[in-house]
Design an enzyme around this catalytic site. Structure first.
Site, mmCIF file in Angstrom:
data_model
loop_
_atom_site.group_PDB
_atom_site.id
_atom_site.type_symbol
_atom_site.label_atom_id
_atom_site.label_comp_id
_atom_site.label_asym_id
_atom_site.label_seq_id
_atom_site.Cartn_x
_atom_site.Cartn_y
_atom_site.Cartn_z
ATOM 1 N N HIS A 1 12.105 55.211 11.712
ATOM 2 C CA HIS A 1 13.089 55.718 10.739
ATOM 3 C C HIS A 1 12.962 54.978 9.414
ATOM 4 O O HIS A 1 13.152 53.770 9.338
ATOM 5 C CB HIS A 1 14.509 55.524 11.284
ATOM 6 C CG HIS A 1 15.562 56.196 10.454
ATOM 7 N ND1 HIS A 1 15.686 57.569 10.386
ATOM 8 C CD2 HIS A 1 16.536 55.693 9.643
ATOM 9 C CE1 HIS A 1 16.704 57.874 9.582
ATOM 10 N NE2 HIS A 1 17.229 56.761 9.111
ATOM 11 N N HIS B 1 13.556 55.499 4.900
ATOM 12 C CA HIS B 1 13.742 56.217 3.633
ATOM 13 C C HIS B 1 12.975 55.373 2.622
ATOM 14 O O HIS B 1 13.518 54.396 2.080
ATOM 15 C CB HIS B 1 15.211 56.284 3.233
ATOM 16 C CG HIS B 1 16.126 56.790 4.318
ATOM 17 N ND1 HIS B 1 16.288 58.124 4.577
ATOM 18 C CD2 HIS B 1 16.913 56.136 5.194
ATOM 19 C CE1 HIS B 1 17.151 58.271 5.577
ATOM 20 N NE2 HIS B 1 17.542 57.082 5.974
ATOM 21 N N GLN C 1 14.225 54.044 -0.923
ATOM 22 C CA GLN C 1 15.244 52.996 -1.031
ATOM 23 C C GLN C 1 14.639 51.599 -1.187
ATOM 24 O O GLN C 1 15.335 50.649 -1.548
ATOM 25 C CB GLN C 1 16.198 53.054 0.174
ATOM 26 C CG GLN C 1 17.032 54.338 0.169
ATOM 27 C CD GLN C 1 17.893 54.522 1.413
ATOM 28 O OE1 GLN C 1 18.030 53.617 2.235
ATOM 29 N NE2 GLN C 1 18.474 55.715 1.560
ATOM 30 N N ARG D 1 26.461 53.385 -0.475
ATOM 31 C CA ARG D 1 25.913 54.745 -0.607
ATOM 32 C C ARG D 1 26.035 55.239 -2.059
ATOM 33 O O ARG D 1 25.141 55.902 -2.568
ATOM 34 C CB ARG D 1 26.633 55.703 0.359
ATOM 35 C CG ARG D 1 25.926 57.046 0.475
ATOM 36 C CD ARG D 1 26.628 57.982 1.440
ATOM 37 N NE ARG D 1 27.898 58.455 0.905
ATOM 38 C CZ ARG D 1 28.497 59.579 1.310
ATOM 39 N NH1 ARG D 1 27.959 60.324 2.257
ATOM 40 N NH2 ARG D 1 29.643 59.951 0.788
ATOM 41 N N TYR E 1 14.996 63.574 2.557
ATOM 42 C CA TYR E 1 15.987 64.563 2.111
ATOM 43 C C TYR E 1 16.046 64.754 0.598
ATOM 44 O O TYR E 1 16.855 65.540 0.096
ATOM 45 C CB TYR E 1 17.385 64.247 2.670
ATOM 46 C CG TYR E 1 17.887 62.838 2.415
ATOM 47 C CD1 TYR E 1 18.431 62.490 1.186
ATOM 48 C CD2 TYR E 1 17.826 61.874 3.409
ATOM 49 C CE1 TYR E 1 18.899 61.212 0.952
ATOM 50 C CE2 TYR E 1 18.292 60.578 3.175
ATOM 51 C CZ TYR E 1 18.822 60.251 1.951
ATOM 52 O OH TYR E 1 19.277 58.981 1.733
ATOM 53 N N ARG F 1 27.964 65.023 9.453
ATOM 54 C CA ARG F 1 28.676 65.114 8.170
ATOM 55 C C ARG F 1 28.055 66.169 7.282
ATOM 56 O O ARG F 1 28.727 66.823 6.498
ATOM 57 C CB ARG F 1 28.572 63.777 7.408
ATOM 58 C CG ARG F 1 29.420 62.666 7.928
ATOM 59 C CD ARG F 1 29.212 61.417 7.068
ATOM 60 N NE ARG F 1 28.212 60.530 7.605
ATOM 61 C CZ ARG F 1 27.240 59.943 6.904
ATOM 62 N NH1 ARG F 1 27.112 60.184 5.608
ATOM 63 N NH2 ARG F 1 26.391 59.134 7.487
ATOM 64 N N HIS G 1 20.753 55.543 14.710
ATOM 65 C CA HIS G 1 22.048 54.850 14.636
ATOM 66 C C HIS G 1 23.036 55.400 15.671
ATOM 67 O O HIS G 1 24.075 55.953 15.305
ATOM 68 C CB HIS G 1 22.724 54.988 13.255
ATOM 69 C CG HIS G 1 21.876 54.672 12.075
ATOM 70 N ND1 HIS G 1 21.210 53.485 11.924
ATOM 71 C CD2 HIS G 1 21.597 55.400 10.954
ATOM 72 C CE1 HIS G 1 20.563 53.493 10.766
ATOM 73 N NE2 HIS G 1 20.775 54.652 10.163
ATOM 74 N N ASP H 1 14.477 51.816 8.121
ATOM 75 C CA ASP H 1 15.557 52.534 7.446
ATOM 76 C C ASP H 1 15.585 52.325 5.928
ATOM 77 O O ASP H 1 14.795 52.915 5.212
ATOM 78 C CB ASP H 1 16.890 52.152 8.106
ATOM 79 C CG ASP H 1 18.025 53.098 7.762
ATOM 80 O OD1 ASP H 1 17.797 54.063 7.028
ATOM 81 O OD2 ASP H 1 19.157 52.868 8.225
#
Ligand SMILES: [Zn+2]
Length: 459
Positions: A59, A61, A64, A87, A126, A215, A276, A327
């Protein structure tokens, strides 16, 4: 012409060979691994060190990585910092990066992963559109930029395009989420199919599919997406239970916790990766272990964001499958991730040797489990030591303090618990050895645009 590699020792994720003789075909695929020299004698290439399979980063991203270490402060006037305020800062970055900057950051991040022991990565992707939400002229522009970054650096990638539709359960997306949004489900799956056909024959690339979280994706499209993944035999990824607030929101809306709801709806699909699963209760731990879903734990990020603790001792003892992920890429170090999971749990339980059965070495138990999960995650990518696979191995310095003089039965534990990325001497792909100095140079080269970007934004 077949080739022969010789290592001091090799662990193929189930057995040790010392010395190890690896016979490869002309294209670098594994024909056999044994501890005796095969006949007929081939000219042999000796690579000194301990060979192990590379770690799978389940996992990430990558973008980041551009803000790693730059959110460790309490903003003026605020009383507390948490996942949600982090966030906000992350959105500040996500809404402004250009595709070529995402490519720059991804290359640097992937080069660092490779240097520190990850030989493959699942990129949970994403950022699809322009900052205002308009599509790029090529809809898969950013996805392809990330895949090409991985190919350039030489890390295997499972790109996981992520469906994102709502800002929170039942809420419209906010302005800063517009880049992520696909309202048109058909367009989203068409993009995945296009990526699949473009990269089908490309070695080292797989395309998965995922939903950001409960979400961000309502039940209807989520169901369609899971079915799409099943139909196409693709890996499915979702952030499932990261924050207590999200667990409560889902409980209010759906009458169940996110893990329970997801498992009830979709059951034990063998290709589900729950990222998670932090707030799993004892029943959910059993449910996930029994169903054979893969739980992805990202302890450096989960710790950084104050998410909470996953009950790894319970889950591992129930034969649960788990993987690690970097992550947010604040920390890029598989050794750190694995140890953090274990040590946090030891502090909570105030016990030792919790991730192994009586009579078992923790290192061996962990290695075997994460490689069983890896076999599942990498699906159409082959593991680097199976017969028929393109040979892919990390080579560790056998004189490193963590392993020097250690008896074979303790070697995997010593390697995991006392080791670190600094013990990596290089990587072998096919029959080509790349030394760590070359990897360090690659990192330095790929970092320079990222350093410029960071200076420009956070000076
Ligand atoms: Zn994530």
């Amino acid at each position: 012409v077949n080739k022969l590699l010789r290592f001091d020792s090799l662990f193929d994720s189930s057995s040790w060979y010392a010395p190890a003789f690896v016979v490869l075909d002309g294209s670098g695929r594994v024909l056999s691994i044994s501890s005796t020299k095969p006949n007929p004698i081939l000219s042999e290439k000796t690579i000194s060190g301990i060979a192990i399979p590379g770690f799978v980063n389940a996992h990430s991203h990558a973008f980041q990585f551009a803000m790693a270490g730059m959110t460790e402060n309490l903003s003026q006037g605020s009383e507390a910092d948490d996942f949600w305020s982090w966030r906000d800062k992350m959105y500040g970055l996500a809404t402004t990066l250009k595709p070529e900057e995402i490519a720059d950051v991804s290359r640097a991040c992937f080069a660092q992963m490779l240097r520190n022991g990850y030989t493959s990565v699942c990129e949970f992707h994403y950022i699809h559109h322009q900052p205002g939400g308009a599509e790029y002229s090529k809809i898969s522009e950013v996805s392809e930029a990330v895949i090409e970054a991985a190919l350039e650096v030489g890390i295997d990638i499972s790109l996981v395009p992520i469906l994102y539709q709502t800002g929170d359960v039942g809420q419209p997306p906010g302005d800063r989420q517009k880049r992520f949004i696909f309202n048109d489900f058909e367009r989203f799956v068409r993009m995945i199919e296009d990526l699949g056909s473009r990269y089908r024959t490309k070695s080292g690339v797989a395309i998965g599919v995922g939903a950001h979280s409960l979400r961000a994706v309502p039940p209807g499209p989520l169901k369609e997406l899971v079915e799409f993944a099943r139909r196409n035999d693709q890996q499915f990824h979702i952030h499932i239970s990261e924050q207590v607030r999200e667990v409560e929101t889902v409980r209010k809306a759906y009458g169940q916790t996110p893990i329970r709801w997801f498992m009830d709806q979709f059951g034990g699909d063998l290709k589900v990766n729950l990222v998670h699963a932090t707030h799993a209760d004892a029943d959910e731990i059993s449910l996930m272990a029994k169903a054979g879903v893969n739980v992805v734990l990202c302890p450096s990020t989960e710790g950084d964001l104050g998410d909470g603790l996953f009950s790894i001792a319970d889950f591992h003892s129930k034969e649960g499958l788990w993987s690690i992920g970097s992550d947010s890429n604040l920390v890029i170090d598989p050794w750190y991730e694995i140890r953090s999971i274990d040590f946090a749990e030891r502090m909570r339980l105030r016990r030792r040797s919790i991730i192994c059965a009586p009579g078992e070495e923790a290192g061996e138990s962990i290695f075997k489990r994460i490689h069983r999960s890896a076999k599942k995650i990498r699906h159409d990518l082959e593991l680097g030591m199976a017969v028929g696979a393109r040979f892919d191995a990390l080579v560790l310095n056998s004189e490193h303090h963590a392993v020097a003089g250690v008896a074979p039965k303790h070697l995997l534990s010593a390697l995991l618990y006392a080791g670190q990325p600094q013990m990596i001497a290089g990587r072998v792909l096919g029959d080509v050895f790349t030394g760590v100095e070359v990897m360090d140079q690659a990192v330095a080269r790929q970092m320079s645009p990222v350093s410029r970007l960071r200076r420009g934004r956070w000076s």
